[in-house]
Design a protein around this motif. Structure first.
Motif, PDB file in Angstrom:
ATOM      1  N   UNK A  39      35.282  87.466  69.008  1.00  0.00           N
ATOM      2  CA  UNK A  39      36.293  86.689  69.727  1.00  0.00           C
ATOM      3  C   UNK A  39      35.657  85.462  70.372  1.00  0.00           C
ATOM      4  N   UNK A  91      41.213  86.639  67.395  1.00  0.00           N
ATOM      5  CA  UNK A  91      41.568  87.895  68.041  1.00  0.00           C
ATOM      6  C   UNK A  91      41.436  89.016  67.007  1.00  0.00           C
ATOM      7  N   UNK A 108      45.363  93.422  65.731  1.00  0.00           N
ATOM      8  CA  UNK A 108      46.421  93.919  66.620  1.00  0.00           C
ATOM      9  C   UNK A 108      45.821  94.481  67.893  1.00  0.00           C
ATOM     10  N   UNK A 109      45.499  93.585  68.774  1.00  0.00           N
ATOM     11  CA  UNK A 109      44.856  93.941  70.038  1.00  0.00           C
ATOM     12  C   UNK A 109      45.308  92.950  71.098  1.00  0.00           C
ATOM     13  N   UNK A 110      45.650  93.485  72.263  1.00  0.00           N
ATOM     14  CA  UNK A 110      46.098  92.598  73.340  1.00  0.00           C
ATOM     15  C   UNK A 110      45.036  92.501  74.421  1.00  0.00           C
ATOM     16  N   UNK A 111      44.569  91.299  74.718  1.00  0.00           N
ATOM     17  CA  UNK A 111      43.594  91.149  75.801  1.00  0.00           C
ATOM     18  C   UNK A 111      44.249  91.499  77.135  1.00  0.00           C
ATOM     19  N   UNK A 148      46.794  85.165  66.523  1.00  0.00           N
ATOM     20  CA  UNK A 148      45.502  85.854  66.466  1.00  0.00           C
ATOM     21  C   UNK A 148      44.351  84.881  66.714  1.00  0.00           C
ATOM     22  N   UNK A 151      41.990  82.978  69.708  1.00  0.00           N
ATOM     23  CA  UNK A 151      41.589  83.011  71.110  1.00  0.00           C
ATOM     24  C   UNK A 151      41.731  81.603  71.681  1.00  0.00           C
TER      25      UNK A 151
END
Lengths: 272, 272
Positions: free
Chosen positions: A233, A239, A269-272, B237, B239
């Motif tokens: 990242x 992401x 598929x990840x949320x910060x 997706x 950053x």
């Protein structure tokens, strides 16, 4: 050693992961299905839900009760129905088969399905068309659907390229199975940040392909997976989900690897 | 209304933001500088540090004492020296001018420099070569270096395209200045999640260009900026830093905007 890393960016794929490839390939082989049903807490669920929308048929996704609301919402956003009441890792398979029988829907398994495996292989086919052969490719291993498809393609197109699987040390069922020469089941559901590879045992269809085409499977620590995700990242500005960090993690642990590497980034598929 | 959004992705630029364009353009105009010096807590610092490495000259970056260690580390990673002891928003400018005088280094201002403004404009030049004219472009506004360069290019190439600046409501010095017809200074350093646009007043060189070429400046809420950043990470997706969220935020607030929009994504230096 300075290395050359080639990333196949499936976090940019429809639904945010490669899983839609296998799901859609399986769905497209069917002759007028009444509906689709599957069992998945993650990216395969979205892949099947998306495929049902493409086909214009109803879809039921059985998800574990403790799966994240975000993932359930993502599945619903494709028009699928989520069934999660009382669903656990012990009764999930039974529930999905019951729904398939009652409603006459086709069950698309997350990995143990030849059409799913073939669909996952298309990412490798694209990769071989986009670059020259790396010395090795690194692929996350869960049930084995992704790596069996990828390995089949890689060994056909680039026989000299090593195919290296990577598992969390906490979920190393495939590594153990390869050493034992038979499918080994973990004693308990694995706990790992790499939530895309929490399977307990390689698939019946995937394992023989893994045995035939995968050169080795490495096991990495949880901290390495998260650090790899962070590095991807921070430096790629992409992401990616923790499971995608599996491909870079062996380098952080000093694994002996050749100079030019292909890394299959499985999803974002990840949320910060 | 369904919209078409075109993102100019400067989070993928060297150093992780567009700022290197202006810094490097300014540095390349110099005739054998002894060194470079600047004042910045953020992306411009990395841009100047990177430029000094390209030129092979020493670099000092004056950073506020309370700037993040991550950003200081990023500047040092390009070989620059960080001066931060006792540096505040009140004495920073004085400190950088003293270093420039003592060591004979060239001070590259973060925005109030014609070469910096021109350099920032190159992102718009690329954008015009990569797509057809959108009805409007959205650009984050801090000191005005970015939007003055971009607006100059856009109005030259696409005279019919509106150039819309976006500021946090908490740091709306340019919006107020445009309304007043003269440069207005905020009473206190603004507090906003958009840390790339924390300037207190438009630049002396940038403001006339903004007056001439920018059609309007919108002000958005902090929550909209963060929600926009989240949406960009979740769906693209990519950053991106909070400041990049400024471009999408007006749409979340229901601002009246045309259908086809260009969004200048300023940077991706943000750690989840």
């Amino acid at each position: 050693m300075s290395r050359e890393l080639l990333f196949k960016s499936e976090h940019l794929q429809k639904t945010g992961s490669f899983k839609v490839r296998g799901a859609l390939n399986a769905a497209l082989q069917l002759d007028g299905p009444r509906g689709l049903v599957t069992l998945s807490s993650g990216n395969h669920a979205q892949g099947v839900a998306f495929s049902s929308r493409v086909l214009g048929v109803p879809c039921v996704v059985v998800m574990y009760e403790d799966a994240s609301e975000t993932k359930k919402a993502a599945v619903r956003s494709y028009g699928a129905t989520v069934v999660d009441e009382g669903v656990t890792r012990l009764n999930g398979e039974e529930r999905v088969r019951a729904i398939a029988a009652e409603r006459g829907f086709h069950y698309i398994h997350a990995y143990d399905d030849a059409q799913v495996m073939a669909g996952q292989g298309t990412q490798a086919l694209e990769f071989t068309e986009q670059t020259g052969a790396p010395e090795a490719v690194l692929v996350a291993v869960g049930g084995g659907g992704m790596i069996s498809g990828i390995a089949t393609v890689i060994k056909a197109v680039w026989p000299g390229t090593r195919v290296i699987g990577v598992e969390p040390a906490a979920a190393d069922d495939t590594r153990r199975s390869l050493l034992a020469g038979r499918r080994i089941r973990l004693e308990a559901p694995p706990r790992t940040v790499a939530d895309g590879v929490q399977t307990m045992m390689p698939g019946a269809l995937t394992f023989p392909v893994v045995q035939k085409y995968v050169d080795e499977v490495l096991a990495v620590r949880e901290e390495s997976i998260l650090e790899a995700q962070r590095l991807m990242m921070r430096h790629l500005k992409q992401v990616v989900e923790p499971t995608a960090g599996l491909t870079l993690a062996p380098l952080l642990e000093g694994a002996e690897l050749p100079r030019r590497l292909g890394l299959f980034v499985c999803g974002g598929n990840w949320l910060p």
